[in-house]
Design a protein around this motif. Structure first.
Motif, PDB file in Angstrom:
ATOM      1  N   GLY A 180      -1.704  56.887  31.713  1.00 12.66           N
ATOM      2  CA  GLY A 180      -2.508  56.591  30.742  1.00 12.66           C
ATOM      3  C   GLY A 180      -3.364  55.450  30.765  1.00 12.66           C
ATOM      4  N   TYR A 181      -4.110  55.486  29.871  1.00 10.96           N
ATOM      5  CA  TYR A 181      -5.347  54.127  30.212  1.00 10.96           C
ATOM      6  C   TYR A 181      -5.190  52.943  29.165  1.00 10.96           C
ATOM      7  N   VAL A 182      -5.198  53.622  27.879  1.00  8.62           N
ATOM      8  CA  VAL A 182      -5.572  52.387  26.894  1.00  8.62           C
ATOM      9  C   VAL A 182      -4.263  51.619  26.343  1.00  8.62           C
ATOM     10  N   PHE A 183      -3.991  50.662  27.147  1.00 13.25           N
ATOM     11  CA  PHE A 183      -2.947  49.792  26.970  1.00 13.25           C
ATOM     12  C   PHE A 183      -3.312  48.968  25.877  1.00 13.25           C
ATOM     13  N   GLN A 184      -1.961  48.534  25.024  1.00 11.45           N
ATOM     14  CA  GLN A 184      -2.071  47.784  24.021  1.00 11.45           C
ATOM     15  C   GLN A 184      -1.959  46.259  24.088  1.00 11.45           C
ATOM     16  N   SER A 185      -1.174  45.954  25.337  1.00  9.16           N
ATOM     17  CA  SER A 185      -0.927  44.674  25.680  1.00  9.16           C
ATOM     18  C   SER A 185      -0.614  44.671  27.403  1.00  9.16           C
ATOM     19  N   ARG A 186      -0.653  43.337  27.589  1.00  8.99           N
ATOM     20  CA  ARG A 186      -0.486  43.261  29.392  1.00  8.99           C
ATOM     21  C   ARG A 186       1.281  43.656  29.570  1.00  8.99           C
ATOM     22  N   ALA A 187       1.904  43.313  28.700  1.00 10.13           N
ATOM     23  CA  ALA A 187       3.404  43.922  28.733  1.00 10.13           C
ATOM     24  C   ALA A 187       3.650  45.141  28.652  1.00 10.13           C
ATOM     25  N   GLU A 188       2.948  45.883  28.175  1.00  8.13           N
ATOM     26  CA  GLU A 188       3.017  47.392  28.005  1.00  8.13           C
ATOM     27  C   GLU A 188       2.510  47.896  29.495  1.00  8.13           C
ATOM     28  N   ALA A 189       1.301  47.261  30.107  1.00  5.58           N
ATOM     29  CA  ALA A 189       0.736  47.645  31.133  1.00  5.58           C
ATOM     30  C   ALA A 189       1.934  47.358  32.282  1.00  5.58           C
TER      31      ALA A 189
END
Length: 291
Positions: free
Chosen positions: A54-63
């Motif tokens: 998926g594309y719309v990350f909420q934070s760098r930590a999530e990515a």
């Protein structure tokens, strides 16, 4: 270097709807669609941008938590197994982790495994919060099908991206993408993204296979409308729908991108460049020219 053939091949642009954070389910779905494409004769398939995470990350930590190394991550192993099983070449978008850096990347995989990777050069919007800009330039890969290059989404807005790939001998540009609505878009007209890739294909004499995603993710809609474009710039498949998963197919001969490049007795787009006025490789002289 691989032996290059000049037979017609069937290209598939796979439009799908990944779910943010559901990597295993997304990869399973992508493999199902690859199997379907192969069953219908595809030799080369393109999947969307970041289609594993998926594309719309909420934070760098999530990515970072969702990112994987290449080639040892679970996603690349699954795609490589499918490519081997179905004797398929594929290009697919993936969230890549390389040490402390994250990249919006695509992998180019053949029946024998990973051929190479591309890292998105031009980042869009919040991507700059999570990803490092691509550092591999615009590589072109010799494969048994032909010479394959890759762009990701916003890269297509830069004429230099297409020109540098074409000058290195690309016959087809595979574009994993997550196109979003463009302000001012007339709903009765083709998408701006479609116009851009059609123009770039025409002005560089390359085929383009662009696979977009559909759906809305954390409030961000995506427009679908995947398409496959001839080296002439005219679509040979699509645009696809705006709101559902779909696979487009086109049977093409990649060698036509070179063999039929002359527009008339006088003009050939790459040969006619005025390299006395501007640099042959647009300032990227470390890239080998081939045209």
């Amino acid at each position: 270097m691989s032996k290059i053939t000049e037979a017609a091949i069937t290209v598939a642009a796979i439009q799908m709807e990944p779910k943010i954070g559901e990597t295993r389910a997304n990869v399973t779905r992508s493999v199902e669609l690859l199997e379907e494409a192969a069953e219908k004769g595809a030799s080369l398939a393109v999947l969307p941008e970041l289609c594993n995470t998926g594309y719309v990350f909420q934070s760098r930590a999530e990515a970072r938590a969702l990112a994987e190394p290449i080639p040892d991550g679970e996603t690349v192993r699954a795609w490589a197994a499918a490519a081997h099983r179905r004797q398929l070449h594929l290009v697919a978008g993936i969230t890549e982790r390389d040490g402390e850096k994250l990249f919006n990347s695509a992998v180019i995989i053949g029946p024998e495994g990973l051929i190479g990777r591309y890292r998105k050069v031009h980042l869009w919007a919040d991507e700059a919060l999570y990803f490092t800009p691509g550092d591999l330039g615009f590589p072109v890969f010799d494969t048994p099908l032909g010479r394959i290059g890759c762009h990701i989404c916003y890269d297509c807005w830069f004429p230099e991206s297409f020109r540098l790939a074409a000058l290195q001998g690309a016959e087809i540009l595979c574009v994993p993408t997550n196109w979003v609505p463009i302000p001012g878009q007339d709903p009765k007209r083709e998408a701006m993204a479609n116009i851009i890739v059609m123009g770039a294909a025409h002005s560089n004499s390359v085929f383009v296979a662009a696979a977009d995603r559909v759906g809305t993710e954390r409030g961000q809609p995506f427009i679908g409308q995947s398409l496959i474009v001839s080296h002439t710039g005219w679509p040979v498949a699509g645009p696809a729908s705006q709101d559902k998963e779909e696979i487009l197919y086109a049977t093409i001969n990649l060698a036509d991108a070179r063999r039929k490049r002359n527009w008339n007795a006088f003009n050939q787009v790459l040969r006619d460049r005025r390299t006395d006025v501007y640099g042959e490789m647009l300032g990227s002289d470390h890239m080998p020219g081939w045209y």
